[in-house]
Structure formats: structure tokens, C-alpha cells
Scaffold this motif. Structure first.
Motif, mmCIF file in Angstrom:
data_model
loop_
_atom_site.group_PDB
_atom_site.id
_atom_site.type_symbol
_atom_site.label_atom_id
_atom_site.label_comp_id
_atom_site.label_asym_id
_atom_site.label_seq_id
_atom_site.Cartn_x
_atom_site.Cartn_y
_atom_site.Cartn_z
ATOM 1 N N ILE A 173 0.867 -1.176 0.000
ATOM 2 C CA ILE A 173 0.000 0.000 0.000
ATOM 3 C C ILE A 173 0.904 1.226 0.000
ATOM 4 O O ILE A 173 1.728 1.393 0.898
ATOM 5 N N GLU A 174 0.754 2.060 -1.040
ATOM 6 C CA GLU A 174 1.586 3.256 -1.162
ATOM 7 C C GLU A 174 0.695 4.494 -1.170
ATOM 8 O O GLU A 174 -0.357 4.503 -1.797
ATOM 9 N N LYS A 175 1.145 5.527 -0.469
ATOM 10 C CA LYS A 175 0.404 6.790 -0.435
ATOM 11 C C LYS A 175 1.214 7.854 -1.168
ATOM 12 O O LYS A 175 2.394 8.049 -0.897
ATOM 13 N N PHE A 176 0.538 8.528 -2.126
ATOM 14 C CA PHE A 176 1.169 9.568 -2.928
ATOM 15 C C PHE A 176 0.491 10.913 -2.679
ATOM 16 O O PHE A 176 -0.733 10.984 -2.612
ATOM 17 N N VAL A 177 1.305 11.941 -2.532
ATOM 18 C CA VAL A 177 0.813 13.306 -2.412
ATOM 19 C C VAL A 177 1.492 14.117 -3.501
ATOM 20 O O VAL A 177 2.716 14.128 -3.592
ATOM 21 N N GLU A 178 0.668 14.753 -4.338
ATOM 22 C CA GLU A 178 1.189 15.534 -5.464
ATOM 23 C C GLU A 178 2.170 14.723 -6.306
ATOM 24 O O GLU A 178 3.217 15.217 -6.717
ATOM 25 N N GLY A 179 1.848 13.447 -6.531
ATOM 26 C CA GLY A 179 2.665 12.585 -7.376
ATOM 27 C C GLY A 179 3.905 12.017 -6.718
ATOM 28 O O GLY A 179 4.619 11.229 -7.317
ATOM 29 N N GLU A 180 4.162 12.380 -5.478
ATOM 30 C CA GLU A 180 5.360 11.907 -4.781
ATOM 31 C C GLU A 180 4.962 10.876 -3.730
ATOM 32 O O GLU A 180 4.065 11.108 -2.920
ATOM 33 N N ARG A 181 5.639 9.721 -3.748
ATOM 34 C CA ARG A 181 5.341 8.688 -2.757
ATOM 35 C C ARG A 181 5.783 9.165 -1.379
ATOM 36 O O ARG A 181 6.931 9.530 -1.173
ATOM 37 N N ARG A 182 4.843 9.179 -0.458
ATOM 38 C CA ARG A 182 5.132 9.641 0.898
ATOM 39 C C ARG A 182 5.295 8.502 1.895
ATOM 40 O O ARG A 182 6.005 8.646 2.892
ATOM 41 N N SER A 183 4.604 7.382 1.647
ATOM 42 C CA SER A 183 4.762 6.257 2.566
ATOM 43 C C SER A 183 4.397 4.956 1.872
ATOM 44 O O SER A 183 3.652 4.938 0.899
ATOM 45 N N THR A 184 4.963 3.873 2.393
ATOM 46 C CA THR A 184 4.709 2.534 1.877
ATOM 47 C C THR A 184 4.509 1.605 3.062
ATOM 48 O O THR A 184 5.222 1.683 4.057
#
Length: 78
Positions: free
Chosen positions: A4-15
Motif C-alpha cells: 500500500i503506497e500513499k502519494f501526495v502531489e505525485g510523490e510517494r510519501r509512505s509505503t
């Protein structure tokens, strides 16, 4: 492994990674209403579990809003 990956403004913030066993366990334990709620949000837990069981790759993404920030969450299984 489920990722599960979280992206903010196209940048991966956490995995976050979880074993397939956890997906299978959740699939069996969650009530029908929880499956329906997740599916309405774009997360088909039964499909993820089936793909995992059969060794098929799976990927989906959903948009969420935290505060005033839109984020994309990608759920994948290999």
C-alpha cells in the motif's frame, strides 16, 4: 506481499507492506457490509484475496482526502 503506497502531489510519501495471509484473514472475517463499503470506495478485498491465492498480480488506486489534501493510495499485490 500486499503493498500500500500513499502519494501526495505525485510523490510517494509512505509505503506499507502486509503478508497475503493478512488479506486472506481479513477477507474471511469482515462482514458483508464492510466488503460492500470497501468496494464502493474502489477496494475489492475479495478480488485482492483471489489474485493473491492464484498468484496473479493485482493493482488498484483510490483517491482520498485528508484534511484539505488529496492523496492517491495504490494497493498492489505481486
Amino acid at each position: 506481499m500486499l503493498k500500500i503506497e500513499k502519494f501526495v502531489e505525485g510523490e510517494r510519501r509512505s509505503t506499507f507492506k502486509a503478508p497475503h495471509l493478512l488479506v486472506s484473514f481479513a477477507n474471511r472475517l469482515l462482514p458483508e457490509s464492510a466488503h460492500a463499503d470497501l468496494k464502493a470506495q474502489g477496494i475489492d478485498l475479495r478480488e485482492i484475496a483471489a489474485a493473491s491465492k492464484n498468484g496473479r498480480p493485482f493493482s488498484t488506486s483510490v483517491w482520498v482526502r485528508e484534511g484539505r489534501i488529496d492523496k492517491r493510495v495504490v494497493i498492489s499485490s505481486t
